[in-house]
Write a protein that holds these residues in place. Structure first.
Motif, PDB file in Angstrom:
ATOM      1  N   LEU A 285       0.822  -1.215   0.000  1.00  0.00           N
ATOM      2  CA  LEU A 285       0.000   0.000   0.000  1.00  0.00           C
ATOM      3  C   LEU A 285       0.854   1.261   0.000  1.00  0.00           C
ATOM      4  N   ALA A 286       1.991   1.222   0.674  1.00  0.00           N
ATOM      5  CA  ALA A 286       2.864   2.401   0.752  1.00  0.00           C
ATOM      6  C   ALA A 286       3.367   2.817  -0.626  1.00  0.00           C
ATOM      7  N   ALA A 287       3.432   1.878  -1.545  1.00  0.00           N
ATOM      8  CA  ALA A 287       3.966   2.176  -2.882  1.00  0.00           C
ATOM      9  C   ALA A 287       2.880   2.591  -3.871  1.00  0.00           C
ATOM     10  N   LEU A 288       1.606   2.395  -3.516  1.00  0.00           N
ATOM     11  CA  LEU A 288       0.519   2.695  -4.454  1.00  0.00           C
ATOM     12  C   LEU A 288       0.336   4.200  -4.623  1.00  0.00           C
TER      13      LEU A 288
ATOM     14  N   LEU B 293      -8.887  -0.702  -3.013  1.00  0.00           N
ATOM     15  CA  LEU B 293      -9.866  -1.689  -2.550  1.00  0.00           C
ATOM     16  C   LEU B 293      -9.135  -2.963  -2.160  1.00  0.00           C
ATOM     17  N   VAL B 294      -9.401  -3.455  -0.969  1.00  0.00           N
ATOM     18  CA  VAL B 294      -8.795  -4.689  -0.470  1.00  0.00           C
ATOM     19  C   VAL B 294      -9.875  -5.751  -0.335  1.00  0.00           C
TER      20      VAL B 294
ATOM     21  N   GLY C 295      -5.631   3.726   5.257  1.00  0.00           N
ATOM     22  CA  GLY C 295      -6.682   4.517   4.612  1.00  0.00           C
ATOM     23  C   GLY C 295      -7.267   3.907   3.366  1.00  0.00           C
ATOM     24  N   VAL C 296      -7.353   2.576   3.333  1.00  0.00           N
ATOM     25  CA  VAL C 296      -7.970   1.909   2.179  1.00  0.00           C
ATOM     26  C   VAL C 296      -9.430   2.346   2.072  1.00  0.00           C
TER      27      VAL C 296
END
Length: 317
Positions: free
Chosen positions: A21-24, A37-38, A55-56
């Motif tokens: 997520l940190a790289a998205l 979205l997970v 924060g998804v």
């Protein structure tokens, strides 16, 4: 307004999800809104907590572990309902380089593709065994043969879909979605292209490959099933041609000896075997014809499903 949703199927990914997520990205040229979205596929660890802490925007919980293919389809359905114009699928183990997402969606933004597959350099991935590399190539070859597409890395899960393409996809195989969705896309005449992408360092073993023998068996079964479902006439024709050909050869052999030696040696066992083999081959051809007719009915049902999906998403919009 162009909306992109990046979906991530997850099963017990608390150790790697945060890194992924940190790289998205949250902003990209040509995109107005980016959401994450997970899909929680029955995780028993703190996957959901990690997703929320980053924060998804959307979390889809399947309750129990249903497998990657089910999680993927649940994600597509949720993305469509959330109003996505473009959907990017990536893995929670941070295998794929998120910096290549702009490359992945560019053919869609330019109107050149409906599905884009990120192609890895398989030979350069050190943690892939020679067997897995071979099966990756075999799977890609099968997809090219069955779908009339030219995708060098069909098992890649790093993909982008237009809204319309996502509506048309179905997955019947419970093991993985990668090969089947590409064959469906090719048969439906979608524009499918591939772009080269980078991979990140190895973080954890694959969840799909628990052991090499298991991976080989399940991959071969998946490939076999793909041909049976999407190319039944060709599959059963090839399968039936083998016993039919042997039966014909035995029959010719019997006729040769019968005319050469007359009734001195009747060779009845050879004649019976030839008849059995010819009958088996003919029956397999008939199965292929029936399966092909059923395939036409499946296509009709898929068209009906697509209409219903469009109506459903239009109501929600």
């Amino acid at each position: 307004m162009k909306k992109l949703i990046i979906q991530i199927p997850c099963y017990n990914e608390e150790g790697t999800l945060g890194i992924t997520l940190a790289a998205l990205p949250r902003q990209l040229p040509g995109i107005d809104i980016i959401e994450w979205l997970v899909i929680d596929d029955g995780s028993q660890d703190k996957t959901i907590e990690v997703a929320k802490s980053w924060g998804v925007d959307h979390i889809v919980s399947l309750g129990t572990n249903k497998g990657l293919a089910k999680a993927f389809m649940a994600g597509l359905d949720a993305c469509l309902k959330a109003g996505a114009d473009i959907i990017v699928n990536t893995d929670a183990d941070n295998q794929y380089c998120a910096d290549d997402i702009p490359l992945l969606i560019q053919p869609i933004l330019l109107g050149r593709a409906e599905i884009v597959v990120g192609a890895r350099s398989i030979q350069e991935i050190k943690h892939f065994s020679p067997t897995k590399k071979f099966l990756q190539k075999l799977g890609s070859w099968v997809v090219r043969l069955a779908s009339n597409t030219n995708i060098p890395d069909a098992p890649s899960g790093f993909r982008a879909f237009t809204r319309e393409a996502a509506m048309q996809l179905n997955v019947f195989n419970q093991y993985t979605y990668t090969l089947e969705t590409l064959i469906q896309a090719g048969q439906k005449g979608m524009a499918v292209v591939s772009v080269p992408i980078r991979t990140n360092s190895f973080l954890r073993p694959s969840r799909l490959v628990r052991s090499t023998p298991s991976y080989v068996m399940r991959s071969l079964f998946t490939i076999l099933r793909i041909f049976m479902v999407y190319r039944p006439l060709r599959f059963f024709f090839i399968l039936g041609s083998m016993p039919f050909s042997f039966g014909v050869i035995l029959g010719i052999r019997w006729l040769f000896f019968f005319f050469l030696q007359g009734a001195l040696r009747t060779r009845i066992p050879s004649l019976i075997l030839a008849a059995i083999l010819i009958l088996i081959g003919f029956q397999l051809w008939m199965l292929g014809l029936i399966a092909d007719l059923m395939g036409a009915n499946r296509k009709l049902m898929e068209d009906i499903q697509l209409r219903l999906r469009r109506l459903d998403t239009e109501r929600k919009d």
